[in-house]
Motif scaffolding. Structure first.
Motif, PDB file in Angstrom:
ATOM      1  N   GLY A  67     101.466  28.381  37.926  1.00 17.73           N
ATOM      2  CA  GLY A  67     100.602  27.348  38.743  1.00 17.73           C
ATOM      3  C   GLY A  67     101.644  26.834  39.814  1.00 17.73           C
ATOM      4  N   THR A  68     101.046  26.087  40.556  1.00 22.21           N
ATOM      5  CA  THR A  68     101.942  25.197  41.509  1.00 22.21           C
ATOM      6  C   THR A  68     101.576  23.805  41.353  1.00 22.21           C
ATOM      7  N   HIS A  69     102.430  22.856  41.388  1.00 23.61           N
ATOM      8  CA  HIS A  69     102.199  21.635  41.369  1.00 23.61           C
ATOM      9  C   HIS A  69     103.055  20.787  42.411  1.00 23.61           C
ATOM     10  N   ARG A  70     102.586  19.717  42.770  1.00 25.31           N
ATOM     11  CA  ARG A  70     103.497  18.581  43.659  1.00 25.31           C
ATOM     12  C   ARG A  70     103.475  17.158  42.893  1.00 25.31           C
ATOM     13  N   VAL A  71     104.671  16.694  43.204  1.00 25.87           N
ATOM     14  CA  VAL A  71     104.606  15.213  42.745  1.00 25.87           C
ATOM     15  C   VAL A  71     105.185  14.431  43.776  1.00 25.87           C
ATOM     16  N   VAL A  72     104.783  13.213  44.330  1.00 26.75           N
ATOM     17  CA  VAL A  72     105.212  12.601  45.262  1.00 26.75           C
ATOM     18  C   VAL A  72     105.896  11.144  44.585  1.00 26.75           C
ATOM     19  N   LEU A  73     107.183  11.145  44.756  1.00 23.61           N
ATOM     20  CA  LEU A  73     107.921  10.145  44.610  1.00 23.61           C
ATOM     21  C   LEU A  73     108.607   9.078  45.548  1.00 23.61           C
ATOM     22  N   PRO A  74     108.346   7.773  45.280  1.00 27.29           N
ATOM     23  CA  PRO A  74     108.970   6.847  46.415  1.00 27.29           C
ATOM     24  C   PRO A  74     110.409   6.891  46.387  1.00 27.29           C
TER      25      PRO A  74
END
Length: 137
Positions: A38-45
């Protein structure tokens, strides 16, 4: 992966696939693939990325120490470039180190440490150099 069970969902990542700066520059999106395909994304400050940058070398070293308990292995990269800059509005220096593949890191060097750093680089390493830590690579 034998992570301790808790209420958080664990996703076993396989590799970093993409990264992008979110418009405005306050966040970065990291894309990765999982062991299951699978593919995932994480958004971080930005602040979290700074903390991650400072923690990653220790995380890598801890993982190596777990695998090789004698403590002799290190993650090292060949030096591709270096630059010394005068810090703006300060007597200190900025030491920028880079690899050939584009990784760069910058360190603030207080002026009182610049001389000893230069002397250490100029001295011929030998077994009696007290400030030189020798480790096999």
């Amino acid at each position: 992966m034998n992570a301790v069970a808790d209420v958080a969902q664990y996703i076993e990542g396989r590799e970093l696939t993409t990264w992008t700066v979110v418009p405005g520059g306050e966040h970065v999106c990291l894309g990765f693939s999982t062991a299951g395909g699978g593919t995932h994304r994480v958004v971080l400050p930005f602040e979290a990325l700074t903390g991650l940058l400072m923690t990653l070398p220790r995380m890598l070293q801890s993982a190596l120490d777990e695998r090789f308990p004698d403590g002799t292995l290190r993650v090292v990269h060949p030096l591709g470039s270096w630059r010394i800059e005068q810090a703006e509005g300060d007597s200190g220096l900025i030491l920028k180190l880079g690899t050939r593949d584009g990784f760069e890191v910058a360190f603030a060097v207080p002026i009182e440490d610049a001389g000893s750093l230069g002397a250490a680089l100029l001295s011929t390493p030998n077994e009696t150099t007290p400030s030189l830590t020798r480790r096999p690579n």
